[in-house]
Motif scaffolding. Structure first.
Motif, PDB file in Angstrom:
ATOM      1  N   PRO A 127      18.182  28.462  12.466  1.00  9.56           N
ATOM      2  CA  PRO A 127      18.617  27.375  12.183  1.00  9.56           C
ATOM      3  C   PRO A 127      18.776  28.647  10.834  1.00  9.56           C
ATOM      4  CG  PRO A 127      16.595  26.791  13.146  1.00  9.56           C
ATOM      5  CD  PRO A 127      17.330  28.413  13.665  1.00  9.56           C
ATOM      6  N   VAL A 128      19.538  28.159   9.737  1.00  3.27           N
ATOM      7  CA  VAL A 128      20.004  28.801   8.251  1.00  3.27           C
ATOM      8  C   VAL A 128      18.922  28.256   7.341  1.00  3.27           C
ATOM      9  CG1 VAL A 128      21.903  28.282   8.783  1.00  3.27           C
ATOM     10  CG2 VAL A 128      20.937  26.807   7.105  1.00  3.27           C
ATOM     11  N   PRO A 129      18.244  29.127   6.488  1.00  6.22           N
ATOM     12  CA  PRO A 129      17.546  29.094   5.702  1.00  6.22           C
ATOM     13  C   PRO A 129      17.142  27.387   5.249  1.00  6.22           C
ATOM     14  CG  PRO A 129      17.923  31.539   5.128  1.00  6.22           C
ATOM     15  CD  PRO A 129      19.198  30.611   6.325  1.00  6.22           C
ATOM     16  N   ARG A 130      16.244  26.945   3.912  1.00  5.19           N
ATOM     17  CA  ARG A 130      16.338  25.841   4.534  1.00  5.19           C
ATOM     18  C   ARG A 130      17.513  25.412   2.768  1.00  5.19           C
ATOM     19  NH1 ARG A 130      14.282  20.725   4.690  1.00  5.19           N
ATOM     20  NH2 ARG A 130      14.741  19.732   2.140  1.00  5.19           N
ATOM     21  N   GLY A 131      18.245  24.529   2.618  1.00  5.44           N
ATOM     22  CA  GLY A 131      19.501  25.058   1.336  1.00  5.44           C
ATOM     23  C   GLY A 131      20.594  25.579   2.126  1.00  5.44           C
TER      24      GLY A 131
END
Length: 416
Positions: A127-131
């Motif tokens: 997953p990518v960092p949130r936002g």
């Protein structure tokens, strides 16, 4: 292996139009801007150049590409550059040369995973960092790679996109630095796909991994997005100025000699001109940024008003809406449970072509879609050129009409 989801969307759009059906084409990631006359002129001048060229590319084109990166704060020598018929073949050759398993951000452009699978590898999605978008979360990547290695797998490379396709977001400097530190600790090669670099909407420092992991970062680019030359097929890879970089470039050069022999010669001459950043083309790219940014921001607003969660796009020409907040209404009224259901319903009921989040590796249960906004720029080259030079592109009548139509369709689609 099926046809790439993005290309399939383009073909489906053409088929619906040929059948006389209404369609709002927001699926295919093509810049949608007429070719600049100077680029056509350089291509025409070189049309008679039909001989094979050097596998790595002709000197003037490699020198121009080196200058392109140097002017953007990444000092480069022509000897570090290798050309290919688009960035896709270069990426495939890179993955082949590096070997081992591939780490990808989730979501990520459709071809990264497909290319890994063509090489017999199941990509590790992180997953990518949130936002954010385009760069795996460094802590999550560290854990995933260590777990994979403990299970007998062999991760060797991580692919990142700056700014990102599909989310339209630009990863923060903090996230890119953390990614580079983790890649060094894990001994991963970083492949930075910066094909949309020139289309970041706001001025400021660009977080290229080559700045913080110069010894292990390979950077790729092409002319398909900033100059809307997707069909011309010419790209470039910049290899690290390190023993690793030299060895990897030579390996990719060997693969290239067996896959494409040499990049089409006329395209290389046009690329040499484009990568030299002549003022007339710098102005064209600035106009493109304005057009993409203006329309992408307006499209994001339309989805937000329909109840979607959507981050403001920061570069390229994509929007990544999440229909999660209106999930109950969609399930009750339209039977939508997955992003594939969502994309199918928008097409079947409203003629809106988008791609489901699953095409980019997102969780099937997430109601995300990728929206490519150039389908709103106009039906003819004349309209698209007028939109390109307009100080306020969204005020152009056909763009304003398309945006209003999209907003009306979305309101009807999510109505409880």
């Amino acid at each position: 292996m099926t046809v790439s989801a993005t290309l399939a969307a383009n073909e489906a759009t053409a088929a619906r139009r040929a059948a006389g059906q209404e369609v709002l084409a927001l699926g295919f990631g093509e810049a949608g801007i007429p070719v600049h006359p100077m680029l056509s002129r350089y291509l025409g001048r070189a049309a008679g150049t039909a001989s094979y060229g050097p596998v790595a590319g002709i000197g003037p084109a490699r020198e121009a590409a080196a200058g392109y990166w140097t002017r953007r704060g990444v000092p480069t020598d022509a000897a570090q550059v290798l050309l290919g018929p688009g960035s896709k073949p270069l990426l495939f050759a890179l993955l082949h040369a590096v070997g081992g398993d591939v780490v990808l951000p989730s979501p990520a452009w459709v071809s990264y995973a497909a290319q890994a699978e063509l090489l017999g590898r199941d990509p590790l999605r992180v997953p990518v960092p949130r936002g954010e978008g385009g760069v795996p979360d460094a802590e999550a990547m560290d854990a995933a790679v260590r777990e994979a290695r403990a299970a007998g797998r062999d991760p060797r490379v991580v692919v990142v996109t700056l700014p990102d396709n599909p989310t339209g977001r630009l990863a923060s400097e903090r996230s890119v630095k953390a990614l580079c530190e983790a890649a060094r600790e894990l001994d991963l090669i970083v492949v930075a796909d910066e094909i949309y670099r020139d289309l970041v909407f706001k001025e400021g420092a660009f977080p290229s991994p080559a700045a913080w992991a110069p010894e292990r970062t390979v950077t790729t680019t092409s002319l398909s997005k900033n100059y809307a030359l997707g069909g011309w097929r010419v790209g470039a890879a910049r290899f690290p100025d390190s023993p690793l970089g030299a060895a990897l470039r030579e390996s990719v050069r060997g693969i290239a000699s067996e896959l494409w022999s040499s990049t089409p010669m006329p395209m290389q001459h046009a690329a040499a001109y484009a990568w030299s950043d002549p003022e007339v083309l710098v102005d064209r790219v600035a106009a493109s940024r304005r057009l993409h940014g203006s329309v992408a921001t307006a499209v994001a607003g339309a989805f937000a008003r329909a109840g979607c969660a959507v981050e403001a796009p920061q570069g390229g020409f994509y929007v990544w809406p999440d229909f999660g907040p209106v999930r109950e209404a969609l399930a009750r009224r339209r039977g939508v449970a997955t992003s594939a259901d969502l994309a199918r319903a928008l097409l079947d009921e409203f003629g809106v072509v988008v791609l489901p989040g699953t095409a980019f590796g997102d969780d099937p249960a997430s109601l995300t879609i990728r929206v490519a906004v150039p389908g709103i720029y106009g039906e003819s080259d004349a309209e698209r050129l007028a939109a390109l030079v307009a100080p306020d592109p969204v005020a152009m009548p056909w763009i304003a009409e398309a945006l209003a139509g999209l907003e009306e369709k979305l309101a009807a689609f999510v109505a409880a």
